[in-house]
Design a protein around this motif. Structure first.
Motif, PDB file in Angstrom:
ATOM      1  N   MET A   1      73.226  85.927  38.621  1.00 32.15           N
ATOM      2  CA  MET A   1      74.672  85.897  38.521  1.00 32.15           C
ATOM      3  C   MET A   1      75.151  84.559  39.084  1.00 32.15           C
ATOM      4  O   MET A   1      74.900  84.247  40.231  1.00 32.15           O
ATOM      5  N   ASP A   2      75.793  83.737  38.259  1.00 30.07           N
ATOM      6  CA  ASP A   2      76.312  82.443  38.686  1.00 30.07           C
ATOM      7  C   ASP A   2      77.725  82.622  39.224  1.00 30.07           C
ATOM      8  O   ASP A   2      78.714  82.394  38.528  1.00 30.07           O
ATOM      9  N   GLY A  77      86.840  88.253  40.216  1.00 33.56           N
ATOM     10  CA  GLY A  77      87.247  89.377  41.036  1.00 33.56           C
ATOM     11  C   GLY A  77      87.801  88.889  42.362  1.00 33.56           C
ATOM     12  O   GLY A  77      87.703  87.708  42.685  1.00 33.56           O
ATOM     13  N   ALA A  78      88.376  89.816  43.102  1.00 36.19           N
ATOM     14  CA  ALA A  78      88.927  89.472  44.413  1.00 36.19           C
ATOM     15  C   ALA A  78      88.917  90.709  45.300  1.00 36.19           C
ATOM     16  O   ALA A  78      89.061  91.837  44.823  1.00 36.19           O
ATOM     17  N   VAL A 105      87.581  93.920  40.187  1.00 34.74           N
ATOM     18  CA  VAL A 105      86.661  93.071  39.441  1.00 34.74           C
ATOM     19  C   VAL A 105      87.159  93.034  37.997  1.00 34.74           C
ATOM     20  O   VAL A 105      87.565  94.064  37.451  1.00 34.74           O
ATOM     21  N   SER A 106      87.121  91.871  37.394  1.00 35.71           N
ATOM     22  CA  SER A 106      87.537  91.730  35.993  1.00 35.71           C
ATOM     23  C   SER A 106      86.722  92.692  35.127  1.00 35.71           C
ATOM     24  O   SER A 106      85.528  92.881  35.365  1.00 35.71           O
ATOM     25  N   HIS A 112      77.956  95.254  38.096  1.00 33.82           N
ATOM     26  CA  HIS A 112      76.876  94.309  38.356  1.00 33.82           C
ATOM     27  C   HIS A 112      76.771  93.961  39.838  1.00 33.82           C
ATOM     28  O   HIS A 112      76.101  92.998  40.191  1.00 33.82           O
ATOM     29  N   GLY A 113      77.469  94.707  40.691  1.00 34.51           N
ATOM     30  CA  GLY A 113      77.365  94.487  42.130  1.00 34.51           C
ATOM     31  C   GLY A 113      78.339  93.482  42.714  1.00 34.51           C
ATOM     32  O   GLY A 113      78.297  93.200  43.909  1.00 34.51           O
ATOM     33  N   LEU A 114      79.228  92.947  41.895  1.00 33.89           N
ATOM     34  CA  LEU A 114      80.163  91.928  42.375  1.00 33.89           C
ATOM     35  C   LEU A 114      81.121  92.483  43.426  1.00 33.89           C
ATOM     36  O   LEU A 114      81.419  91.818  44.417  1.00 33.89           O
TER      37      LEU A 114
END
Length: 128
Positions: A1-2, A77-78, A105-106, A112-114
């Protein structure tokens, strides 16, 4: 994930509005977009005038183009906290010393764990 995680700044307010829209699931309530939330005090209080001394947030940005810690674009995301006291108290009010949390998250980047990454970063930042 970048992805790069960085502190939310005052100029992130427009992106925080879009993330508030997602966090509130406002489309399910018939709101057309983030700008509609500005007229809803119960939702706007989490973002309006972002950058107060007690505001703390983390923004996840796409870093596929490189740029590292200075990366500024596209937001994925925030996660943020805001100290809301007295008449400002919101949905997660505990007391005047406990900030309220918002996280989103968008849609295309969920599952995906963001969210977990942002929350961990936010908690680490809050400890300082």
């Amino acid at each position: 994930m970048d992805v790069i995680l960085r502190r939310a700044a005052a100029d992130d307010e427009p992106f925080l509005w879009s993330m508030r829209f997602e966090a509130a699931r406002a489309a399910d309530d018939g709101y057309a977009g983030p700008d509609d939330l500005r007229a809803v005090p119960a939702l706007a209080r989490y973002v309006e005038g972002w950058g107060r001394p007690t505001d703390l947030g983390v923004v996840a940005v796409d870093d596929t183009a490189g740029g590292g810690a200075a990366a500024r674009g596209p937001g994925l995301g925030a996660a943020w906290v805001r100290l809301l006291r007295g008449h400002e108290a919101g949905y997660g009010f505990v007391d005047d010393e406990t900030p309220e949390l918002a996280i989103a998250v968008s849609p295309g980047r969920r599952a995906h764990g963001l969210g977990g990454l942002m929350l961990a970063e936010l908690l680490a930042a809050a400890r300082t």
